[in-house]
Write a protein that holds these residues in place. Structure first.
Motif, PDB file in Angstrom:
ATOM      1  N   LEU A  18       0.780  -1.155  -0.245  1.00 43.64           N
ATOM      2  CA  LEU A  18      -0.308   0.008  -0.384  1.00 43.64           C
ATOM      3  C   LEU A  18       0.736   1.287  -0.072  1.00 43.64           C
ATOM      4  O   LEU A  18       1.959   0.848   0.204  1.00 43.64           O
ATOM      5  CB  LEU A  18      -1.062   0.003   1.558  1.00 43.64           C
ATOM      6  CG  LEU A  18      -1.667  -0.931   1.665  1.00 43.64           C
ATOM      7  CD1 LEU A  18      -2.812  -1.361   2.468  1.00 43.64           C
ATOM      8  CD2 LEU A  18      -3.104  -1.039   0.149  1.00 43.64           C
ATOM      9  N   GLN A  19       0.300   2.524  -0.349  1.00 39.17           N
ATOM     10  CA  GLN A  19       1.105   3.582  -0.301  1.00 39.17           C
ATOM     11  C   GLN A  19       1.408   3.782   1.242  1.00 39.17           C
ATOM     12  O   GLN A  19       1.347   3.581   2.173  1.00 39.17           O
ATOM     13  CB  GLN A  19      -0.001   4.818  -0.324  1.00 39.17           C
ATOM     14  CG  GLN A  19      -0.596   4.731  -1.172  1.00 39.17           C
ATOM     15  CD  GLN A  19       0.740   5.801  -2.914  1.00 39.17           C
ATOM     16  OE1 GLN A  19       1.802   5.670  -2.292  1.00 39.17           O
ATOM     17  NE2 GLN A  19       1.288   4.946  -3.638  1.00 39.17           N
ATOM     18  N   PRO A  20       2.831   4.259   0.954  1.00 40.91           N
ATOM     19  CA  PRO A  20       3.219   4.652   2.635  1.00 40.91           C
ATOM     20  C   PRO A  20       2.665   6.008   3.717  1.00 40.91           C
ATOM     21  O   PRO A  20       2.022   6.509   2.992  1.00 40.91           O
ATOM     22  CB  PRO A  20       4.576   5.133   2.090  1.00 40.91           C
ATOM     23  CG  PRO A  20       5.363   4.168   1.309  1.00 40.91           C
ATOM     24  CD  PRO A  20       4.268   4.417   0.385  1.00 40.91           C
ATOM     25  N   LEU A  21       2.599   4.808   4.639  1.00 40.01           N
ATOM     26  CA  LEU A  21       2.382   6.308   5.415  1.00 40.01           C
ATOM     27  C   LEU A  21       2.777   5.730   6.489  1.00 40.01           C
ATOM     28  O   LEU A  21       4.179   5.393   7.841  1.00 40.01           O
ATOM     29  CB  LEU A  21       1.163   5.120   6.456  1.00 40.01           C
ATOM     30  CG  LEU A  21      -0.348   5.821   7.180  1.00 40.01           C
ATOM     31  CD1 LEU A  21      -1.428   6.425   5.648  1.00 40.01           C
ATOM     32  CD2 LEU A  21      -1.682   4.656   7.249  1.00 40.01           C
ATOM     33  N   SER A  22       3.014   7.290   7.500  1.00 39.21           N
ATOM     34  CA  SER A  22       3.831   7.875   8.907  1.00 39.21           C
ATOM     35  C   SER A  22       3.141   7.402   9.711  1.00 39.21           C
ATOM     36  O   SER A  22       2.068   7.620   9.823  1.00 39.21           O
ATOM     37  CB  SER A  22       3.571   8.922   8.425  1.00 39.21           C
ATOM     38  OG  SER A  22       4.411   9.265   9.875  1.00 39.21           O
ATOM     39  N   ALA A  34       9.216   2.205   4.130  1.00 42.38           N
ATOM     40  CA  ALA A  34       9.619   2.961   3.106  1.00 42.38           C
ATOM     41  C   ALA A  34      10.390   3.612   2.939  1.00 42.38           C
ATOM     42  O   ALA A  34      10.934   4.033   1.475  1.00 42.38           O
ATOM     43  CB  ALA A  34       7.862   3.874   3.529  1.00 42.38           C
ATOM     44  N   LEU A 167       7.978   6.243   8.098  1.00 45.41           N
ATOM     45  CA  LEU A 167       7.356   5.987   7.159  1.00 45.41           C
ATOM     46  C   LEU A 167       7.200   4.351   6.984  1.00 45.41           C
ATOM     47  O   LEU A 167       8.582   4.117   6.430  1.00 45.41           O
ATOM     48  CB  LEU A 167       7.623   7.305   5.616  1.00 45.41           C
ATOM     49  CG  LEU A 167       6.990   7.518   4.780  1.00 45.41           C
ATOM     50  CD1 LEU A 167       5.818   8.175   5.094  1.00 45.41           C
ATOM     51  CD2 LEU A 167       7.687   7.995   3.634  1.00 45.41           C
ATOM     52  N   PHE A 169       5.682   0.424   5.266  1.00 42.64           N
ATOM     53  CA  PHE A 169       4.130   0.337   4.411  1.00 42.64           C
ATOM     54  C   PHE A 169       2.696  -0.436   5.347  1.00 42.64           C
ATOM     55  O   PHE A 169       3.716  -1.351   6.511  1.00 42.64           O
ATOM     56  CB  PHE A 169       4.387  -1.164   2.954  1.00 42.64           C
ATOM     57  CG  PHE A 169       5.856  -0.448   2.498  1.00 42.64           C
ATOM     58  CD1 PHE A 169       5.419   0.662   1.052  1.00 42.64           C
ATOM     59  CD2 PHE A 169       6.778  -0.398   2.133  1.00 42.64           C
ATOM     60  CE1 PHE A 169       6.068   0.891   0.412  1.00 42.64           C
ATOM     61  CE2 PHE A 169       7.503   0.455   1.692  1.00 42.64           C
ATOM     62  CZ  PHE A 169       7.726   0.850   0.249  1.00 42.64           C
ATOM     63  N   ASP A 239      -9.071  -2.656   2.507  1.00 40.06           N
ATOM     64  CA  ASP A 239      -8.264  -2.713   1.435  1.00 40.06           C
ATOM     65  C   ASP A 239      -8.783  -4.657   0.917  1.00 40.06           C
ATOM     66  O   ASP A 239      -8.491  -4.766  -0.406  1.00 40.06           O
ATOM     67  CB  ASP A 239      -6.646  -3.510   1.973  1.00 40.06           C
ATOM     68  CG  ASP A 239      -6.432  -1.228   1.620  1.00 40.06           C
ATOM     69  OD1 ASP A 239      -6.613  -0.064   1.302  1.00 40.06           O
ATOM     70  OD2 ASP A 239      -5.930  -1.547   3.124  1.00 40.06           O
ATOM     71  N   SER A 286      -7.639  -2.718  -6.707  1.00 40.39           N
ATOM     72  CA  SER A 286      -6.661  -2.882  -5.929  1.00 40.39           C
ATOM     73  C   SER A 286      -6.843  -3.725  -4.467  1.00 40.39           C
ATOM     74  O   SER A 286      -6.542  -4.264  -3.957  1.00 40.39           O
ATOM     75  CB  SER A 286      -5.616  -1.931  -5.609  1.00 40.39           C
ATOM     76  OG  SER A 286      -6.604  -0.890  -5.058  1.00 40.39           O
TER      77      SER A 286
END
Ligand code: AMP
Ligand code: MG
Length: 394
Positions: A18-22, A34, A167, A169, A239, A286
């Motif tokens: 998935l998009q990296p997240l803090s 990430a 940061l 995934f 997701d 997705s």
């Protein structure tokens, strides 16, 4: 009906990170970094004593064996002073070694006579028992590389650098939808014809073990309209959606119809396996949708064989359960046609297929530590036959 290996190949095509997240440092355990992490500071940030003892200049001591003790540094002390020539200070583990000193002698190897330090340590070398500034890591140096899994030790290392956010995934957001008019929640009285919902508990626990802490739960009665509505909502918020029950061919099984109404593309439905023959897998953009069968043992078997690998892949790039080739401790009767997943107990040498293998039973699963996979072509197995064993997480 497709085979187990075909199903695995299909699922393998999915599960991109998935998009990296803090994330807060303490929430990131098990996730993959990430980005590269560089140390913002020197560790230690100052020369630090690693012993309770006395700090002094090694050269001074070599010239003048009796050093006058003047002053003290305890851990946490911010006193700033320079040690006088031919003097020593009392010092404790973790304290800053003041300028003027470069060596610490442990307190077990000295005597003090009239305030003068006498060292009895033949092995003592210059710099002994002093952790140099930046000896663990220097400011700006690479601490951990992108792609590494954040372990408890990594969390400790990062916290020591004062880092509070990372940061990474993130784990997928997962919704479990349990279907079945007969389901009652544990803790409430069971009426005639009801069974306690156990699937949501087993699945939530299994997800937590693989690093998915936030799981949403929805219960739906066996009605197409309601199921479609809840599935649509779950798809917007998650997701991965895991449904249990209602995936077979009965008059009250609406999972496949609801999936179609939600625009989910069927990737497969029904496999040559036992338990878990009716398993459904679909995708929408997705998002991944697993229609797990209702029977509790099928649910967990399908979870370990098909859901866990994709969840692991999304979180840390790893696979499913560890597989070992092990001899059977007793014979097992089987006809060709379906792959069998048997609850088993592996004692480190051989694997024992347990009793109570029927898909409605969890009793032997609760005492199992592995699933034995017997390929669809395999027929009766003798004692000692080498079989593939998937080791369950402890
Ligand atoms: P189904 O696939 O909906 O026909 O369900 C198959 C069997 O699994 C039935 O005996 C159900 O009562 C049982 N079952 C379905 N969902 C659950 C659940 N959440 N917990 C425990 N048993 C369930
Ligand atoms: Mg049902």
């Amino acid at each position: 009906m497709i085979s187990v290996s075909e199903a695995r190949e299909i699922i393998q095509q999915y599960g991109a990170a998935l998009q990296p997240l803090s994330m807060k440092l303490q929430d990131a355990v098990g996730c993959r970094l990430a980005v590269d992490i560089f140390s913002p500071l020197d560790i230690p940030a100052y020369p630090q004593s690693s012993m309770d003892g006395y700090a002094f200049s090694f050269a001074d001591w070599q010239n003048n064996t009796g050093l006058q003790i003047k002053g003290e540094m305890a851990a946490g002390s911010s006193d700033q002073f320079k040690i006088d020539p031919d003097a020593a200070i009392r010092i404790f583990t973790g304290a800053a070694v003041p300028p003027g000193a470069d060596t610490v002698v442990m307190q077990e190897k000295i005597t003090v006579i009239n305030g003068v330090l006498q060292i009895q340590d033949e092995q003592l070398k210059k710099g002994a028992n002093v952790r140099l500034k930046g000896s663990e890591i220097k400011a700006g140096e690479l601490a951990l590389s992108a792609g590494m899994t954040v372990t408890p030790a990594a969390i400790g290392f990062l916290a020591a650098m004062g880092i509070t956010e990372l940061l990474v995934f993130p784990p997928p957001v997962i919704t479990i939808i349990i279907t079945g008019n007969e389901l009652q929640t544990p803790g409430h009285e069971l009426s005639y014809g009801q069974v306690y919902d156990s699937n949501s508990f087993a699945l939530t626990a299994a997800l937590q073990q693989c690093g998915v802490k936030q799981v949403q739960l929805v219960q739906v009665s066996d009605e197409l309209e309601k199921l479609t509505h809840q599935l649509k909502q779950a798809l917007e918020q998650s997701d991965i959606v895991l449904l249990t029950g209602g995936v077979s061919v009965g008059d009250y099984d609406f999972v496949v119809a609801a999936a179609q109404r939600c625009g989910i593309s069927t990737r497969f439905h029904k496999l040559k396996q036992r338990p878990g023959k009716p398993l459904f897998f679909g995708t929408k953009e997705s998002k991944l949708i697993f229609g797990l069968p209702g029977n509790p043992s099928s649910v967990l078997t399908c979870f370990y064989m098909y859901v866990l690998p994709v969840v692991n892949k999304m979180i840390n790039g790893k696979n499913g359960l560890l597989i070992k080739q092990v001899p059977l401790s007793s014979a097992y009767q089987k006809t060709a046609g379906l792959t069998h997943f048997l609850k088993g107990y592996f004692d480190g040498h051989t694997v024992n297929p347990l009793g109570a293998q029927e898909s409605y039973r969890m009793r032997s699963f609760a005492g199992a530590n592995c699933l034995i996979e017997l390929d669809e072509a395999i027929t009766d197995c003798d004692q000692g036959t080498i079989v593939a064993v998937h080791l369950l997480p402890e």
